[in-house]
Design an enzyme around this catalytic site. Sequence first.
Site, PDB file in Angstrom:
ATOM      1  CG  HIS A  94      -0.241   0.041   2.537  1.00 51.15           C
ATOM      2  ND1 HIS A  94       0.363  -1.080   3.075  1.00 51.15           N
ATOM      3  CD2 HIS A  94      -0.028   1.033   3.433  1.00 51.15           C
ATOM      4  CE1 HIS A  94       0.898  -0.780   4.242  1.00 51.15           C
ATOM      5  NE2 HIS A  94       0.682   0.501   4.480  1.00 51.15           N
ATOM      6  CG  ASP A  96       1.064   5.028   4.735  1.00 53.10           C
ATOM      7  OD1 ASP A  96       0.496   4.001   5.142  1.00 53.10           O
ATOM      8  OD2 ASP A  96       2.291   5.216   4.826  1.00 53.10           O
ATOM      9  CG  HIS A 248       4.909   1.126   3.080  1.00 57.13           C
ATOM     10  ND1 HIS A 248       4.348   2.269   2.530  1.00 57.13           N
ATOM     11  CD2 HIS A 248       4.282   0.938   4.270  1.00 57.13           C
ATOM     12  CE1 HIS A 248       3.443   2.751   3.356  1.00 57.13           C
ATOM     13  NE2 HIS A 248       3.372   1.961   4.422  1.00 57.13           N
ATOM     14  NE  ARG A 263       2.498   5.682   9.727  1.00 54.25           N
ATOM     15  CZ  ARG A 263       2.465   5.403   8.428  1.00 54.25           C
ATOM     16  NH1 ARG A 263       2.855   4.232   7.980  1.00 54.25           N
ATOM     17  NH2 ARG A 263       2.053   6.289   7.574  1.00 54.25           N
TER      18      ARG A 263
HETATM   19  C1  SIN Z   1       3.171   0.813   7.676  1.00 51.93           C
HETATM   20  O1  SIN Z   1       3.505   2.000   7.668  1.00 51.93           O
HETATM   21  O2  SIN Z   1       2.306   0.374   6.922  1.00 51.93           O
HETATM   22  C2  SIN Z   1       3.857  -0.125   8.627  1.00 51.93           C
HETATM   23  C3  SIN Z   1       5.323  -0.215   8.393  1.00 51.93           C
HETATM   24  C4  SIN Z   1       5.996  -1.094   9.400  1.00 51.93           C
HETATM   25  O3  SIN Z   1       5.467  -1.273  10.513  1.00 51.93           O
HETATM   26  O4  SIN Z   1       7.080  -1.603   9.103  1.00 51.93           O
END
Ligand code: SIN
Length: 272
Positions: A94, A96, A248, A263
Amino acid sequence: MEARRLTGSLGAEIEGLYLETITDHEFKQLDDALMEHQVVFLRDQHLTADGHRALAARFGTPAVFPLARHFGGSEVLGMIEDTPTNGPDADYWHTDITWIDAPPKIAILAALDIPPYGGDTLWVDLYGAYDGLSPAMRSIVDALRVRHTQGERFWAAFGKATGVERLDELRTAFPGAEHPLVRAHPVTGRKALFVAGGFMASVIGMDPEESAWLLQHVQHRVDDSKLQVRWRWRVGDVAIWDERCTNHRALGDHFPQHRLMRRCTVEGDVPV
Ligand code: SIN
């Protein structure tokens, strides 16, 4: 600062930079490396929460998750915590939050607790995904627009946490967005195949069968391992990526071990 390429397509490990106290000159070098490599990784940073917010602010306006903002939230940092009772749920390709008109442009992820095995994250190069299409297919996808929605899986997970009443309110407040299937990166000028996994609902103007076939075909481009980079996390690492030209996926193979990430994303522009 030194940027060491990790694959033939995207990703570089940056050495010689400490993000908590980064100077203007160093930030320019970091940003240039990010535009070149699409995702960059830095070991041993142990970025504080304030340092994380400050770093995001250098890239633009740190973003509050839209659903949190809807309920009056203002915190730009979010935690991703996997536990035996709340397992990993980002093991799918995906970009974001493409279900809003202006999805985030940059994301910064800091590793706070990493299990002894599993839990790596993958990124894939969406410039390469576009460049690898035949000229005939490129001329078709160049003209297409795609409707992006959260998808039932997203709402089911969210509904559990918020209750049905709020869920209906959110579905109305966030009805989805339309984006070009190919976007021009505002800095590099390169074209990226702007796929977003399960957030892509339908191709505008196509009948359901054509749309499903085409979306499956273009999304399948990200399965090409020559377009991917994989990061094995250590506590203290930071990854910074450009959401406009990557997808990612956080592998869920560490379950039921604990994994904790912090994040932050940075507000982006309407894709063109
Ligand atoms: C995400 O941002 O989708 C998760 C990335 C991660 O936890 O490595």
